[in-house]
Design a protein around this motif. Structure first.
Motif, PDB file in Angstrom:
ATOM      1  N   VAL A   6       0.798  -1.106  -0.014  1.00  0.00           N
ATOM      2  CA  VAL A   6       0.037  -0.244   0.048  1.00  0.00           C
ATOM      3  C   VAL A   6       0.928   1.200  -0.040  1.00  0.00           C
ATOM      4  O   VAL A   6       1.616   1.565   0.900  1.00  0.00           O
ATOM      5  N   SER A   7       0.917   2.094  -1.065  1.00  0.00           N
ATOM      6  CA  SER A   7       1.728   3.149  -1.083  1.00  0.00           C
ATOM      7  C   SER A   7       3.107   2.960  -0.986  1.00  0.00           C
ATOM      8  O   SER A   7       3.838   3.848  -0.397  1.00  0.00           O
ATOM      9  N   GLY A   8       3.508   1.817  -1.476  1.00  0.00           N
ATOM     10  CA  GLY A   8       5.011   1.528  -1.360  1.00  0.00           C
ATOM     11  C   GLY A   8       5.488   0.862  -0.252  1.00  0.00           C
ATOM     12  O   GLY A   8       6.604   0.551   0.131  1.00  0.00           O
TER      13      GLY A   8
END
Length: 228
Positions: free
Chosen positions: A162-164
């Motif tokens: 999630v988001s990196g």
């Protein structure tokens, strides 16, 4: 020429009528599925959220497997009810007695908690059901929490990104706990069920403290005169 044009128009009308009849026959045979058509349209729409829609549908379908049916709820509640002690014995006023010795009081409460465990559980279930019926937001909050758990742990049992950031099971559990706290706060279910648990704990403790345990000897009823 006019005769030929009339014949051509009549032939076209007959072909259209035959196509309509064929389509109706196919539809009645069940070859056309509205669900499949809707799914096809959703996937065919340019820029549509076909993947998001499929994920939402998959989450709902998976959740239904973890939501017990009415028959299952009745069966489990019936099992708990049959394992509880007779309610006349549970609420017998003649068996109520206050003791002041701390050691005896502790032993009595432990014995009663074990002996009347399913009676306390039945009362808790009934009060919880009444609380949910009088507070629909609590039910809605539980639905969202269950959806988050199913999506993170059942449908995606592997670590997700999630988001990196990669979330393993511990990270996903933290997300579920934080999400649950937010949902419980927004719906007011947290305060409701906390108050319910506190109330039930107080009532069951009072009952366990004043109710004679099954291990205590009742000298008034156990005494039998002996004729010499």
């Amino acid at each position: 020429r006019g005769w030929r044009r009339g014949r051509g128009e009549e032939k076209n009308r007959e072909e259209r009528r035959s196509w309509r009849a064929w389509d109706m026959a196919e539809f009645q045979e069940g070859k056309y599925s509205t669900g499949n058509s809707a799914a096809t349209v959703a996937n065919a729409e340019p820029g549509g959220d076909g993947g998001a829609g499929s994920a939402a549908v998959g989450t709902l379908a998976t959740m239904t497997q973890y939501i017990p049916s009415i028959d299952t709820i009745k069966e489990r509640f019936g099992d708990i009810w049959t394992r509880s002690r007779p309610w006349g014995e549970f609420g017998s006023v003649a068996q109520m007695q206050v003791i002041t010795n701390p050691g005896e009081l502790k032993d009595r409460m432990l014995d009663n908690f074990q002996y009347f465990f399913f009676n306390y559980l039945v009362i808790l279930i009934v009060l919880s059901a009444l609380t949910i019926l009088t507070s629909p937001l609590s039910l809605l909050g539980g639905f969202f929490i269950l959806a988050a758990y199913v999506y993170l742990f059942v449908m995606n049992n592997e670590p997700i990104v999630v988001s990196g950031y990669e979330l393993d099971n511990k990270g996903k559990m933290v997300v579920v706990v934080l999400f649950s706290l937010v949902v419980l706060w927004l719906t007011g279910a947290g305060a409701t069920f906390t108050g319910l648990l506190i109330t039930m704990s107080i009532l069951s403790s009072i009952h366990a403290a004043v109710r004679k345990s099954s291990n205590e000897v009742d000298f008034e009823t156990a005494y039998e005169p002996v004729n010499i």
